[in-house]
Scaffold this motif. Structure first.
Motif, PDB file in Angstrom:
ATOM      1  N   ILE A 171      18.156  29.985  26.090  1.00  0.00           N
ATOM      2  CA  ILE A 171      17.235  28.858  25.998  1.00  0.00           C
ATOM      3  C   ILE A 171      16.737  28.731  24.567  1.00  0.00           C
ATOM      4  O   ILE A 171      17.032  29.577  23.716  1.00  0.00           O
ATOM      5  N   GLU A 172      15.967  27.683  24.304  1.00  0.00           N
ATOM      6  CA  GLU A 172      15.542  27.370  22.953  1.00  0.00           C
ATOM      7  C   GLU A 172      14.089  27.764  22.703  1.00  0.00           C
ATOM      8  O   GLU A 172      13.364  28.163  23.622  1.00  0.00           O
ATOM      9  N   ARG A 173      13.689  27.601  21.463  1.00  0.00           N
ATOM     10  CA  ARG A 173      12.298  27.808  21.075  1.00  0.00           C
ATOM     11  C   ARG A 173      11.696  26.455  20.733  1.00  0.00           C
ATOM     12  O   ARG A 173      12.321  25.637  20.066  1.00  0.00           O
ATOM     13  N   SER A 174      10.478  26.216  21.203  1.00  0.00           N
ATOM     14  CA  SER A 174       9.814  24.958  20.891  1.00  0.00           C
ATOM     15  C   SER A 174       9.362  24.954  19.436  1.00  0.00           C
ATOM     16  O   SER A 174       8.881  25.969  18.916  1.00  0.00           O
ATOM     17  N   ASN A 175       9.522  23.800  18.782  1.00  0.00           N
ATOM     18  CA  ASN A 175       9.053  23.628  17.412  1.00  0.00           C
ATOM     19  C   ASN A 175       7.762  22.822  17.349  1.00  0.00           C
ATOM     20  O   ASN A 175       7.361  22.372  16.270  1.00  0.00           O
ATOM     21  N   TYR A 176       7.120  22.638  18.478  1.00  0.00           N
ATOM     22  CA  TYR A 176       5.909  21.823  18.527  1.00  0.00           C
ATOM     23  C   TYR A 176       4.779  22.443  17.707  1.00  0.00           C
ATOM     24  O   TYR A 176       4.563  23.661  17.721  1.00  0.00           O
ATOM     25  N   GLU A 177       4.052  21.583  17.013  1.00  0.00           N
ATOM     26  CA  GLU A 177       2.835  21.975  16.313  1.00  0.00           C
ATOM     27  C   GLU A 177       1.774  20.938  16.633  1.00  0.00           C
ATOM     28  O   GLU A 177       2.012  19.740  16.475  1.00  0.00           O
ATOM     29  N   GLY A 178       0.614  21.365  17.078  1.00  0.00           N
ATOM     30  CA  GLY A 178      -0.441  20.430  17.421  1.00  0.00           C
ATOM     31  C   GLY A 178      -1.345  21.000  18.486  1.00  0.00           C
ATOM     32  O   GLY A 178      -1.316  22.203  18.781  1.00  0.00           O
ATOM     33  N   PRO A 308      10.202  18.250  24.851  1.00  0.00           N
ATOM     34  CA  PRO A 308       8.825  18.154  25.288  1.00  0.00           C
ATOM     35  C   PRO A 308       8.047  19.347  24.791  1.00  0.00           C
ATOM     36  O   PRO A 308       8.345  20.480  25.131  1.00  0.00           O
ATOM     37  N   ALA A 309       7.049  19.113  23.968  1.00  0.00           N
ATOM     38  CA  ALA A 309       6.279  20.216  23.416  1.00  0.00           C
ATOM     39  C   ALA A 309       5.203  20.631  24.385  1.00  0.00           C
ATOM     40  O   ALA A 309       5.035  21.785  24.685  1.00  0.00           O
ATOM     41  N   GLY A 310       4.472  19.656  24.840  1.00  0.00           N
ATOM     42  CA  GLY A 310       3.441  19.939  25.820  1.00  0.00           C
ATOM     43  C   GLY A 310       2.544  21.048  25.360  1.00  0.00           C
ATOM     44  O   GLY A 310       2.160  21.134  24.212  1.00  0.00           O
ATOM     45  N   ASP A 311       2.255  21.932  26.295  1.00  0.00           N
ATOM     46  CA  ASP A 311       1.318  23.000  26.039  1.00  0.00           C
ATOM     47  C   ASP A 311       2.040  24.149  25.388  1.00  0.00           C
ATOM     48  O   ASP A 311       1.913  25.298  25.802  1.00  0.00           O
ATOM     49  N   GLY A 312       2.812  23.871  24.370  1.00  0.00           N
ATOM     50  CA  GLY A 312       3.562  24.922  23.693  1.00  0.00           C
ATOM     51  C   GLY A 312       4.575  25.565  24.593  1.00  0.00           C
ATOM     52  O   GLY A 312       4.448  26.737  24.916  1.00  0.00           O
TER      53      GLY A 312
END
Length: 314
Positions: A171-178, A308-312
Protein backbone atom coordinates in the motif's frame (compact mmCIF):
# COMPACT_ATOMS: atom_id res chain seq x y z
CA UNK A 1 -2.09 -10.39 1.66
CA UNK A 2 0.80 -11.45 3.83
CA UNK A 3 0.43 -13.55 6.95
CA UNK A 4 2.69 -14.90 9.66
CA UNK A 5 4.34 -12.49 12.04
CA UNK A 6 3.53 -9.37 10.05
CA UNK A 7 0.72 -6.89 10.49
CA UNK A 8 -1.90 -9.63 10.25
CA UNK A 9 -0.11 -11.89 12.71
CA UNK A 10 -1.54 -10.39 15.90
CA UNK A 11 -4.48 -8.59 17.45
CA UNK A 12 -5.96 -5.86 15.29
CA UNK A 13 -7.91 -2.91 16.66
CA UNK A 14 -10.39 -1.48 14.11
CA UNK A 15 -11.20 2.17 14.88
CA UNK A 16 -13.88 4.65 13.79
CA UNK A 17 -15.25 7.89 15.22
CA UNK A 18 -18.40 9.87 14.58
CA UNK A 19 -17.85 13.42 13.43
CA UNK A 20 -15.37 14.97 11.04
CA UNK A 21 -13.97 11.59 10.00
CA UNK A 22 -17.32 9.92 9.29
CA UNK A 23 -19.10 11.23 6.19
CA UNK A 24 -22.33 9.38 5.55
CA UNK A 25 -21.78 7.55 8.85
CA UNK A 26 -19.79 5.08 6.76
CA UNK A 27 -16.83 4.46 9.07
CA UNK A 28 -18.84 4.02 12.26
CA UNK A 29 -21.42 2.07 10.27
CA UNK A 30 -18.75 -0.42 9.23
CA UNK A 31 -17.44 -0.84 12.78
CA UNK A 32 -20.92 -1.20 14.24
CA UNK A 33 -21.63 -3.86 11.62
CA UNK A 34 -18.59 -5.76 12.88
CA UNK A 35 -19.75 -5.26 16.45
CA UNK A 36 -23.08 -6.91 15.64
CA UNK A 37 -21.33 -9.88 14.04
CA UNK A 38 -18.61 -10.51 16.60
CA UNK A 39 -18.93 -11.88 20.13
CA UNK A 40 -17.12 -9.05 21.89
CA UNK A 41 -17.12 -7.60 25.40
CA UNK A 42 -16.50 -4.03 26.49
CA UNK A 43 -12.94 -3.86 27.81
CA UNK A 44 -12.37 -0.11 28.19
CA UNK A 45 -14.30 3.17 28.03
CA UNK A 46 -13.25 6.79 28.44
CA UNK A 47 -14.82 9.15 30.98
CA UNK A 48 -16.87 11.52 28.81
CA UNK A 49 -16.56 14.31 31.39
CA UNK A 50 -12.89 14.64 30.48
CA UNK A 51 -13.13 14.87 26.72
CA UNK A 52 -16.51 16.12 25.53
CA UNK A 53 -18.31 19.44 25.29
CA UNK A 54 -21.93 18.49 25.82
CA UNK A 55 -23.19 21.59 24.06
CA UNK A 56 -21.36 20.39 20.95
CA UNK A 57 -21.88 16.63 21.37
CA UNK A 58 -25.13 16.48 23.29
CA UNK A 59 -26.21 13.38 25.23
CA UNK A 60 -29.33 11.64 23.95
CA UNK A 61 -32.27 10.05 25.74
CA UNK A 62 -34.21 6.99 24.67
CA UNK A 63 -36.19 4.09 26.07
CA UNK A 64 -34.44 0.77 26.68
CA UNK A 65 -35.90 -2.70 26.16
CA UNK A 66 -37.72 -2.47 29.49
CA UNK A 67 -39.24 0.87 28.59
CA UNK A 68 -37.04 2.83 30.99
CA UNK A 69 -35.74 6.14 29.65
CA UNK A 70 -31.96 6.36 29.75
CA UNK A 71 -29.43 9.05 28.87
CA UNK A 72 -26.57 8.01 26.61
CA UNK A 73 -23.44 10.12 26.81
CA UNK A 74 -20.95 10.66 24.01
CA UNK A 75 -17.79 8.65 24.52
CA UNK A 76 -15.50 5.98 23.14
CA UNK A 77 -15.59 2.27 23.94
CA UNK A 78 -13.13 -0.52 23.17
CA UNK A 79 -14.39 -4.05 22.66
CA UNK A 80 -12.47 -7.31 22.63
CA UNK A 81 -13.09 -11.07 22.31
CA UNK A 82 -13.58 -13.28 25.36
CA UNK A 83 -10.89 -15.66 24.12
CA UNK A 84 -8.41 -13.69 22.00
CA UNK A 85 -6.91 -15.60 19.11
CA UNK A 86 -9.66 -18.21 19.05
CA UNK A 87 -12.26 -17.79 16.33
CA UNK A 88 -15.74 -18.65 17.55
CA UNK A 89 -17.37 -21.65 15.89
CA UNK A 90 -20.82 -20.56 14.69
CA UNK A 91 -23.88 -22.68 15.25
CA UNK A 92 -25.40 -24.04 12.07
CA UNK A 93 -28.29 -21.57 12.12
CA UNK A 94 -25.87 -18.68 12.72
CA UNK A 95 -23.26 -19.73 10.17
CA UNK A 96 -24.12 -16.90 7.82
CA UNK A 97 -24.34 -14.31 10.59
CA UNK A 98 -20.87 -14.44 12.11
CA UNK A 99 -17.44 -13.37 10.94
CA UNK A 100 -15.24 -16.31 10.02
CA UNK A 101 -11.63 -16.92 9.09
CA UNK A 102 -8.37 -17.64 10.86
CA UNK A 103 -8.05 -14.03 11.99
CA UNK A 104 -11.59 -13.64 13.31
CA UNK A 105 -10.55 -14.16 16.95
CA UNK A 106 -7.99 -11.36 16.77
CA UNK A 107 -10.34 -8.46 15.99
CA UNK A 108 -10.87 -5.69 18.55
CA UNK A 109 -13.04 -2.63 17.99
CA UNK A 110 -12.93 0.99 19.11
CA UNK A 111 -15.92 3.18 18.28
CA UNK A 112 -17.13 6.49 19.62
CA UNK A 113 -17.45 10.21 19.06
CA UNK A 114 -14.52 12.43 18.19
CA UNK A 115 -13.57 14.20 21.46
CA UNK A 116 -13.97 17.96 21.86
CA UNK A 117 -10.81 18.56 23.91
CA UNK A 118 -7.69 17.06 25.51
CA UNK A 119 -6.79 15.01 22.45
CA UNK A 120 -3.30 14.14 23.71
CA UNK A 121 -4.68 12.76 26.97
CA UNK A 122 -7.44 10.98 25.08
CA UNK A 123 -4.92 9.33 22.76
CA UNK A 124 -2.74 8.31 25.70
CA UNK A 125 -5.71 6.68 27.44
CA UNK A 126 -6.72 4.80 24.30
CA UNK A 127 -3.17 3.62 23.69
CA UNK A 128 -2.84 2.44 27.29
CA UNK A 129 -5.95 0.31 26.80
CA UNK A 130 -4.64 -1.02 23.49
CA UNK A 131 -1.29 -1.95 25.00
CA UNK A 132 -3.01 -3.61 27.96
CA UNK A 133 -4.98 -5.74 25.48
CA UNK A 134 -1.76 -6.64 23.60
CA UNK A 135 -3.05 -5.01 20.42
CA UNK A 136 -0.33 -5.32 17.79
CA UNK A 137 -1.87 -3.29 14.95
CA UNK A 138 -4.51 -0.61 14.42
CA UNK A 139 -6.78 -0.13 11.41
CA UNK A 140 -8.43 3.29 11.11
CA UNK A 141 -11.62 3.68 9.09
CA UNK A 142 -12.63 7.07 7.75
CA UNK A 143 -15.02 8.59 5.24
CA UNK A 144 -15.07 12.02 3.65
CA UNK A 145 -17.32 13.98 1.35
CA UNK A 146 -15.93 14.34 -2.15
CA UNK A 147 -16.85 15.28 -5.72
CA UNK A 148 -17.69 11.70 -6.74
CA UNK A 149 -20.82 10.23 -8.37
CA UNK A 150 -23.08 7.89 -6.41
CA UNK A 151 -23.53 5.71 -9.50
CA UNK A 152 -19.94 4.47 -9.57
CA UNK A 153 -18.07 2.22 -7.12
CA UNK A 154 -17.10 4.02 -3.93
CA UNK A 155 -13.45 5.09 -4.09
CA UNK A 156 -11.31 3.53 -1.37
CA UNK A 157 -7.77 4.54 -0.44
CA UNK A 158 -5.53 2.50 1.86
CA UNK A 159 -2.35 3.98 3.28
CA UNK A 160 0.14 3.67 6.11
CA UNK A 161 2.98 5.71 7.58
CA UNK A 162 4.65 2.49 8.67
CA UNK A 163 7.27 1.23 6.16
CA UNK A 164 6.89 -2.41 7.20
CA UNK A 165 3.11 -2.32 6.78
CA UNK A 166 3.44 -0.66 3.37
CA UNK A 167 5.88 -3.32 2.23
CA UNK A 168 3.80 -6.20 3.61
CA UNK A 169 0.45 -5.07 2.22
CA UNK A 170 1.73 -3.26 -0.87
CA UNK A 171 0.00 0.00 0.00
CA UNK A 172 0.98 3.65 -0.26
CA UNK A 173 1.81 6.48 2.09
CA UNK A 174 -0.40 9.55 2.22
CA UNK A 175 1.25 12.84 1.26
CA UNK A 176 -1.50 14.95 2.80
CA UNK A 177 -0.53 18.04 4.78
CA UNK A 178 -3.15 20.09 6.58
CA UNK A 179 -5.79 19.93 9.32
CA UNK A 180 -6.43 16.51 10.82
CA UNK A 181 -8.90 14.79 13.11
CA UNK A 182 -8.57 12.36 15.98
CA UNK A 183 -7.65 9.45 13.69
CA UNK A 184 -4.34 11.07 12.75
CA UNK A 185 -3.59 11.90 16.38
CA UNK A 186 -4.25 8.30 17.44
CA UNK A 187 -2.24 6.94 14.53
CA UNK A 188 0.75 9.10 15.40
CA UNK A 189 0.51 8.10 19.07
CA UNK A 190 0.26 4.41 18.14
CA UNK A 191 3.30 4.53 15.88
CA UNK A 192 5.22 6.33 18.64
CA UNK A 193 4.62 3.47 21.09
CA UNK A 194 5.41 0.83 18.47
CA UNK A 195 1.93 -0.19 17.28
CA UNK A 196 1.86 -0.18 13.45
CA UNK A 197 -1.18 1.36 11.76
CA UNK A 198 -2.98 1.64 8.46
CA UNK A 199 -5.94 3.71 7.29
CA UNK A 200 -8.84 2.88 4.99
CA UNK A 201 -10.82 5.84 3.63
CA UNK A 202 -14.02 5.96 1.58
CA UNK A 203 -15.20 8.88 -0.57
CA UNK A 204 -18.90 9.73 -0.15
CA UNK A 205 -20.78 11.90 -2.70
CA UNK A 206 -21.05 15.33 -1.11
CA UNK A 207 -24.47 16.05 -2.61
CA UNK A 208 -26.06 13.39 -0.36
CA UNK A 209 -24.18 14.32 2.80
CA UNK A 210 -27.28 14.47 5.00
CA UNK A 211 -28.06 10.76 4.77
CA UNK A 212 -26.18 7.63 5.84
CA UNK A 213 -24.44 5.86 2.96
CA UNK A 214 -24.78 2.06 3.09
CA UNK A 215 -22.87 1.85 -0.20
CA UNK A 216 -19.84 3.45 1.48
CA UNK A 217 -20.23 1.16 4.51
CA UNK A 218 -20.22 -1.81 2.15
CA UNK A 219 -17.11 -0.54 0.34
CA UNK A 220 -15.23 -0.14 3.62
CA UNK A 221 -16.23 -3.63 4.73
CA UNK A 222 -15.16 -5.08 1.38
CA UNK A 223 -11.70 -3.58 1.74
CA UNK A 224 -11.45 -4.38 5.45
CA UNK A 225 -12.30 -8.02 4.75
CA UNK A 226 -9.47 -8.14 2.23
CA UNK A 227 -6.97 -6.43 4.51
CA UNK A 228 -7.60 -8.29 7.78
CA UNK A 229 -8.18 -11.68 6.14
CA UNK A 230 -11.64 -12.58 7.44
CA UNK A 231 -15.01 -13.29 5.87
CA UNK A 232 -17.59 -10.67 6.89
CA UNK A 233 -21.28 -11.40 6.22
CA UNK A 234 -22.92 -8.50 4.37
CA UNK A 235 -26.42 -9.06 5.72
CA UNK A 236 -28.81 -6.47 4.27
CA UNK A 237 -26.04 -4.06 3.24
CA UNK A 238 -26.10 -5.08 -0.42
CA UNK A 239 -29.83 -4.44 -0.79
CA UNK A 240 -29.63 -1.26 1.32
CA UNK A 241 -26.81 0.05 -0.89
CA UNK A 242 -28.89 -0.64 -4.00
CA UNK A 243 -31.92 1.10 -2.48
CA UNK A 244 -29.74 4.09 -1.53
CA UNK A 245 -28.54 4.43 -5.12
CA UNK A 246 -32.05 3.99 -6.51
CA UNK A 247 -33.39 6.65 -4.17
CA UNK A 248 -30.78 9.18 -5.30
CA UNK A 249 -31.52 8.31 -8.94
CA UNK A 250 -35.18 9.12 -8.30
CA UNK A 251 -34.27 12.49 -6.77
CA UNK A 252 -31.99 13.32 -9.69
CA UNK A 253 -34.71 12.39 -12.19
CA UNK A 254 -36.80 15.25 -10.80
CA UNK A 255 -33.95 17.76 -10.71
CA UNK A 256 -32.34 18.63 -14.03
CA UNK A 257 -29.53 20.61 -12.43
CA UNK A 258 -28.63 17.75 -10.09
CA UNK A 259 -28.79 15.23 -12.95
CA UNK A 260 -26.47 17.35 -15.09
CA UNK A 261 -24.03 17.72 -12.23
CA UNK A 262 -23.99 13.97 -11.58
CA UNK A 263 -23.39 13.37 -15.29
CA UNK A 264 -20.34 15.66 -15.12
CA UNK A 265 -19.01 13.71 -12.13
CA UNK A 266 -19.58 10.43 -13.96
CA UNK A 267 -17.70 11.67 -16.99
CA UNK A 268 -14.78 12.85 -14.85
CA UNK A 269 -14.68 9.56 -12.94
CA UNK A 270 -14.84 7.45 -16.11
CA UNK A 271 -12.02 9.50 -17.62
CA UNK A 272 -9.81 8.92 -14.59
CA UNK A 273 -10.68 5.21 -14.47
CA UNK A 274 -10.19 4.57 -18.18
CA UNK A 275 -7.19 2.47 -19.26
CA UNK A 276 -6.07 5.36 -21.44
CA UNK A 277 -5.90 7.82 -18.55
CA UNK A 278 -2.35 9.03 -18.06
CA UNK A 279 -0.76 9.97 -14.76
CA UNK A 280 -0.86 13.60 -15.84
CA UNK A 281 -4.58 13.43 -16.59
CA UNK A 282 -5.32 11.89 -13.22
CA UNK A 283 -3.15 14.44 -11.44
CA UNK A 284 -4.92 17.25 -13.30
CA UNK A 285 -8.33 15.99 -12.20
CA UNK A 286 -7.34 16.05 -8.56
CA UNK A 287 -5.48 19.32 -8.79
CA UNK A 288 -8.81 20.80 -9.85
CA UNK A 289 -10.41 19.16 -6.83
CA UNK A 290 -7.77 20.59 -4.51
CA UNK A 291 -8.36 24.10 -5.78
CA UNK A 292 -12.09 23.76 -5.17
CA UNK A 293 -12.16 21.64 -2.04
CA UNK A 294 -8.82 22.01 -0.30
CA UNK A 295 -10.27 23.89 2.66
CA UNK A 296 -11.48 20.69 4.30
CA UNK A 297 -15.04 21.97 4.65
CA UNK A 298 -18.22 19.90 4.77
CA UNK A 299 -16.74 17.42 7.23
CA UNK A 300 -13.93 16.15 5.03
CA UNK A 301 -10.22 16.77 4.96
CA UNK A 302 -9.61 17.12 1.21
CA UNK A 303 -7.39 15.22 -1.16
CA UNK A 304 -3.69 15.27 -1.80
CA UNK A 305 -1.79 14.02 -4.83
CA UNK A 306 -4.85 12.28 -6.19
CA UNK A 307 -5.49 10.44 -2.95
CA UNK A 308 -8.05 11.00 -0.22
CA UNK A 309 -6.07 12.57 2.59
CA UNK A 310 -8.80 12.90 5.10
CA UNK A 311 -7.70 12.41 8.63
CA UNK A 312 -4.19 11.52 7.58
CA UNK A 313 -4.77 8.07 6.06
CA UNK A 314 -1.95 6.08 7.55
Amino acid sequence: MAHGNGFLGGRLLVVAFEGWNDAGEAATGAVRTLQELLALNEIAAVDPELYFDYQFNRPTISANDEGKREIEWPGAVMYGPEAPGIASIPLAEDAQLQISGTNAGNIYLLVGTEPSRSWKSFAAEILDAALAADVSGMVFLGAMLADVPHTRPISIFVSSDNPSVRAELQIERSNYEGPVGILSVLSDAAETVGIPTLSIWASVPHYVHNAPSPKAVLALIDKLEEIIDVVIPRGDLVSEAAEWETGINALAADDDEMAAYIAQLEQARDTVDSPEASGEAIAHEFEQYLRKRGDGRDGRDGWADGRPAGDGPG
